[in-house]
Design a protein around this motif. Structure first.
Motif, PDB file in Angstrom:
ATOM      1  N   ARG A  35       0.672  -1.363  -0.251  1.00  0.00           N
ATOM      2  CA  ARG A  35      -0.086   0.100  -0.286  1.00  0.00           C
ATOM      3  C   ARG A  35       1.094   0.801  -0.023  1.00  0.00           C
ATOM      4  O   ARG A  35       1.810   1.370   0.514  1.00  0.00           O
ATOM      5  CB  ARG A  35      -0.777   0.322   1.129  1.00  0.00           C
ATOM      6  CG  ARG A  35      -1.989  -1.447   0.982  1.00  0.00           C
ATOM      7  CD  ARG A  35      -2.387  -1.481   2.667  1.00  0.00           C
ATOM      8  NE  ARG A  35      -2.794  -2.310   2.930  1.00  0.00           N
ATOM      9  CZ  ARG A  35      -4.877  -2.289   2.588  1.00  0.00           C
ATOM     10  NH1 ARG A  35      -5.010  -1.554   1.855  1.00  0.00           N
ATOM     11  NH2 ARG A  35      -5.327  -3.549   2.567  1.00  0.00           N
ATOM     12  N   GLU A  39      -3.325   1.737   6.849  1.00  0.00           N
ATOM     13  CA  GLU A  39      -4.995   2.505   6.947  1.00  0.00           C
ATOM     14  C   GLU A  39      -5.065   1.791   7.849  1.00  0.00           C
ATOM     15  O   GLU A  39      -4.144   0.656   9.250  1.00  0.00           O
ATOM     16  CB  GLU A  39      -5.722   1.154   6.251  1.00  0.00           C
ATOM     17  CG  GLU A  39      -5.471   2.170   4.991  1.00  0.00           C
ATOM     18  CD  GLU A  39      -6.798   1.718   3.640  1.00  0.00           C
ATOM     19  OE1 GLU A  39      -7.076   1.292   2.709  1.00  0.00           O
ATOM     20  OE2 GLU A  39      -6.958   0.096   4.304  1.00  0.00           O
ATOM     21  N   ARG A  88      -6.007   6.554   6.496  1.00  0.00           N
ATOM     22  CA  ARG A  88      -5.244   6.233   5.908  1.00  0.00           C
ATOM     23  C   ARG A  88      -4.557   7.236   5.505  1.00  0.00           C
ATOM     24  O   ARG A  88      -5.117   8.497   5.677  1.00  0.00           O
ATOM     25  CB  ARG A  88      -6.028   6.432   4.533  1.00  0.00           C
ATOM     26  CG  ARG A  88      -5.109   5.251   3.476  1.00  0.00           C
ATOM     27  CD  ARG A  88      -5.790   5.334   2.452  1.00  0.00           C
ATOM     28  NE  ARG A  88      -5.322   4.309   1.858  1.00  0.00           N
ATOM     29  CZ  ARG A  88      -4.883   3.923   0.179  1.00  0.00           C
ATOM     30  NH1 ARG A  88      -5.259   5.836   0.018  1.00  0.00           N
ATOM     31  NH2 ARG A  88      -4.415   3.446  -0.474  1.00  0.00           N
ATOM     32  N   ALA A 118      -1.859  -2.471   7.696  1.00  0.00           N
ATOM     33  CA  ALA A 118      -3.519  -1.913   7.785  1.00  0.00           C
ATOM     34  C   ALA A 118      -3.467  -3.215   9.212  1.00  0.00           C
ATOM     35  O   ALA A 118      -2.833  -3.937   9.704  1.00  0.00           O
ATOM     36  CB  ALA A 118      -4.880  -2.540   7.067  1.00  0.00           C
TER      37      ALA A 118
END
Length: 524
Positions: A35, A39, A88, A118
């Motif tokens: 990513r 998150e 985020r 995350a």
């Protein structure tokens, strides 16, 4: 409400609930794919029920900068989070604070985001009181902004009512119809909350009134006496379905205060207002029109203690006007409902709430929740002493919920301390207050003052009134204080011929009132 004499010898019980702080430390589970940003999802729920809460959240990055949460309303560094906290952002360390009003524990915690990670966690806030079940409904009577933007914050602050005041003149706006005084109540009567607008805030020099449920019919001239607005508002016809006019003194330090008090048209006084903010900064600064005790009210707590003292002087004159509160939300940095007033009513409707406030069945707070009774009666009651009886015992019972460290609990009678104790000492002893004895007519309030040094944070009941031989207390020194105040105001207004002529009838009426009051004094 006229309270009858109750004789009792049992000691007073103090129920104290100290709020714990909920904490969370959110660990991140690694994602299975890369990513660009990390998150985190943090569910915010009531601990006892598991139900999701609407909360006010401050999220700070490692440099102390306030972060916006996607999809959340954002105001002055705070996010309105309706459901889980979803964020985020860039890799780094973050801290958060979560609030849901004074009946719940506050929450705080932290987490670390990684570019390829995350994670999720749950923050459980404990409820330590449910004062709506006791009939208490809280309000912030001084807010600014657009009603549809203010209303969502009610749920986050666990608040029932917000009043939006308008400083514009009626010539610059449309007067709302009766139905628009109450906007978008929730569907469930048990959880009803509402926003009102159509209240005029007179901020002209020398003034500081809030006239609830009334707007002037035309532009207000600079030299129109503020007392004229009091008369006009009370003479107005309440439209069908509308709410009665309720007049407040918002600036108890203003020039025209003794004229307003003499008019008989004041329904409440904001003793917690814009001069008190959550962190002690960005507060409204003021100089009292007449300094009651030069040098006494200094430091961060000074403004709050001064306004409280001035309010006590009002009570000392024999006037029975309840306290109220407003945060100034939308102008300063305090959240909605920081200063709030709770009124007790068994009927959940705007009309009944305002009637309860006017009757003084209430308490004000910017921290602790203080519910107190004297001899089994609510604040605002008159406790009558049988003729010929020389002593009267006060049995104070209270329930206190607080997340702030408390410096002391006290009972004030006629402006002096009748009883005081450090709360931690009495909590260890089971919280017992002995019956208190008084020998003269007067008024009493129960207070809790916190240890916060950067601001004056407290809770205070509205007054209880005690009458010996059917006579209220009227203090000569308090009356003379307001006579001196009036004399100074009269001299100032005399410097402008036009202003002096317009104010003359109201000044003369006030002078007659205070002269008569002095002749009726019952105490020094």
């Amino acid at each position: 409400m006229l309270a009858k004499l109750i004789q009792t010898v049992r000691p007073s019980a103090v129920t104290v609930i100290f709020l714990a702080i909920a904490t969370g430390s959110s660990g991140l589970s690694l994602a299975t794919h890369a990513r660009e940003l990390g998150e985190i999802e943090i569910g915010i729920v009531e601990d006892q029920t598991g139900e999701s809460l609407v909360t006010r959240v401050q999220l700070l990055d490692s440099k102390g900068r306030a972060m916006r949460i996607k999809g959340a309303r954002f105001a002055r560094g705070w996010n309105l989070v309706e459901g889980p906290l979803l964020y985020r952002g860039r890799a780094g360390n973050y801290r958060y604070q979560v609030f849901h009003g004074p009946q719940f524990s506050a929450g705080n915690g932290g987490f670390t985001l990684h570019d390829d990670g995350a994670g999720s966690d749950t923050l459980r806030l404990q409820r330590h009181a449910n004062i709506a079940d006791e009939g208490w409904r809280g309000a912030d009577l001084l807010a600014r902004g657009v009603p549809d933007l203010v209303r969502p914050w009610l749920a986050a602050e666990d608040l029932d009512l917000a009043v939006i005041v308008d400083e514009q003149t009626a010539a610059e706006q449309e007067v709302p119809d009766a139905e628009s005084f109450v906007l978008q109540p929730t569907a469930s009567p048990a959880d009803a909350a509402w926003v009102e607008h159509g209240s005029y805030h007179d901020t002209r020099p020398g003034s500081g009134l809030v006239l609830h449920h009334w707007l002037p019919p035309a532009e207000v001239p600079v030299d129109l006496p503020s007392s004229r607005l009091l008369v006009m508002s009370k003479q107005s016809v309440v439209p069908a379905g509308g709410l009665p006019v309720h007049n407040e003194i918002q600036r108890l330090w203003a020039r025209d205060v003794p004229v307003w008090l003499a008019s008989g048209h004041v329904d409440s006084i904001q003793i917690l207002s814009e001069h008190l903010t959550r962190d002690g900064t960005d507060a409204t600064k003021f100089t009292p029109y007449l300094e009651p005790d030069p040098g006494r009210f200094r430091g961060p707590r000074g403004p709050g203690r001064l306004i409280e003292y001035l309010y006590w002087q009002v009570l000392e004159t024999g006037l029975r006007i309840p306290p109220s509160a407003g945060s100034g939300y939308g102008k300063g940095n305090s959240p909605l409902g920081y200063n709030r007033v709770y009124a007790n009513t068994p009927h959940l409707s705007p009309n009944y709430w305002w009637l309860a406030l006017k009757a003084g069945n209430s308490f004000v707070t910017n921290g602790p929740l203080l519910r107190a009774r004297v001899n089994g009666y609510d604040a605002g009651s008159i406790l009558t002493v049988p003729r010929g009886q020389a002593e009267f015992h006060l049995d104070v019972t209270l329930t206190l919920t607080t997340s702030d460290p408390v410096e002391y609990l006290d009972v004030i009678f006629n402006g002096k301390t009748l009883y005081q104790a450090r709360l931690d000492e009495y909590a260890k002893q089971g919280g017992v207050i002995p019956p208190l004895q008084v020998t003269e007519s007067g008024w009493a309030v129960v207070r809790v003052v916190t240890e916060r040094e950067h601001t004056y944070r407290l809770a205070s009941t509205a007054p209880f009134y005690i009458e010996f031989d059917g006579r209220a207390r009227i203090s000569r020194s308090a009356v003379r204080f307001f006579q001196d105040w009036l004399a100074k105001a009269t001299k100032e207004l005399a410097s402008d011929a036009e202003s002096a002529a317009a104010a003359a009838p109201y000044l003369a009426a006030a002078d007659m009132f205070w002269t008569q009051r002095l002749s009726e004094a019952t105490a020094d």
